[in-house]
Scaffold this active site. Structure first.
Site, PDB file in Angstrom:
ATOM      1  N   GLU A  29     -16.202   1.777  11.901  1.00  9.63           N
ATOM      2  CA  GLU A  29     -17.498   1.688  12.069  1.00  9.63           C
ATOM      3  C   GLU A  29     -18.641   2.454  11.755  1.00  9.63           C
ATOM      4  O   GLU A  29     -19.638   2.168  11.058  1.00  9.63           O
ATOM      5  CB  GLU A  29     -17.915   1.303  13.597  1.00  9.63           C
ATOM      6  CG  GLU A  29     -17.322  -0.127  14.303  1.00  9.63           C
ATOM      7  CD  GLU A  29     -17.576  -0.393  15.811  1.00  9.63           C
ATOM      8  OE1 GLU A  29     -18.399   0.456  16.311  1.00  9.63           O
ATOM      9  OE2 GLU A  29     -16.862  -1.189  16.126  1.00  9.63           O
ATOM     10  N   ASP A  68     -20.396  -6.148  16.370  1.00 14.99           N
ATOM     11  CA  ASP A  68     -20.565  -4.825  15.632  1.00 14.99           C
ATOM     12  C   ASP A  68     -21.733  -4.822  14.929  1.00 14.99           C
ATOM     13  O   ASP A  68     -22.466  -3.434  14.969  1.00 14.99           O
ATOM     14  CB  ASP A  68     -19.313  -4.563  14.618  1.00 14.99           C
ATOM     15  CG  ASP A  68     -17.978  -4.415  15.756  1.00 14.99           C
ATOM     16  OD1 ASP A  68     -18.240  -4.185  16.899  1.00 14.99           O
ATOM     17  OD2 ASP A  68     -17.021  -4.773  15.097  1.00 14.99           O
ATOM     18  N   LYS A  84     -12.565  -5.051  12.069  1.00 13.93           N
ATOM     19  CA  LYS A  84     -11.189  -4.996  12.903  1.00 13.93           C
ATOM     20  C   LYS A  84     -10.210  -4.787  11.790  1.00 13.93           C
ATOM     21  O   LYS A  84     -10.274  -5.214  10.695  1.00 13.93           O
ATOM     22  CB  LYS A  84     -10.973  -6.651  13.303  1.00 13.93           C
ATOM     23  CG  LYS A  84     -11.564  -6.807  14.661  1.00 13.93           C
ATOM     24  CD  LYS A  84     -10.813  -6.265  15.891  1.00 13.93           C
ATOM     25  CE  LYS A  84     -11.602  -6.508  17.106  1.00 13.93           C
ATOM     26  NZ  LYS A  84     -12.229  -5.653  17.815  1.00 13.93           N
TER      27      LYS A  84
END
Length: 145
Positions: A29, A68, A84
């Site tokens: 991320e 996200d 993911k």
């Protein structure tokens, strides 16, 4: 190095949301946040600012899914993105014994599918696209892992 933390926005003009409250929950991320800030084709982005209700088929209750990323490109294409590991995008491998770990993997897979179906419908309704980015996607985008 921590896998979680507060992300410091460098280009506040590109962040569409509360720039003081951006949190990464994985190194992937964090790398995607950097990519959004540094990519000249990204007009604006945010993290976990879009909340989508979804029904989890196991408990039959409504839950909230914090996506996200929201990314709008200069060409006005808008993406909702979930980050993911590829392994979590596929059903767990069948095992002869139903261990607690296996059951949790199955429940997580079902929950992710429910979230992603709701996100895909939400995105289509808005004229956006929903995508799940795995390590393969990140590599193809030139995002260092």
């Amino acid at each position: 190095m921590s896998y979680k933390g507060k992300y410091k926005i460098k280009k506040k003009e590109k962040y569409a949301g509360d720039a003081s409250a951006v949190v990464y929950r994985s190194l992937w991320e964090r790398q995607c946040f950097r990519w959004c800030e540094d990519n000249p084709n990204v007009q604006y982005w945010n993290s976990e600012e879009i909340v989508i209700p979804y029904k989890y088929q196991i408990d039959k209750r409504l839950h909230r899914y914090f996506v996200d990323l929201l990314i709008q490109m200069d060409n006005k294409e808008t993406y909702l993105v979930e980050i993911k590991p590829k392994a979590q995008t596929m059903p767990p491998k069948k095992r002869s014994r139903k261990t607690k770990k296996y059951i949790n993997e199955q429940l997580t897979f079902v929950k992710n599918q429910d979230k992603w179906e709701a996100a895909d419908q939400y995105a289509k309704h808005k004229g956006w696209k929903f995508q799940v980015w795995t390590e393969d996607t990140l590599k193809n985008l030139g995002i260092k892992l």
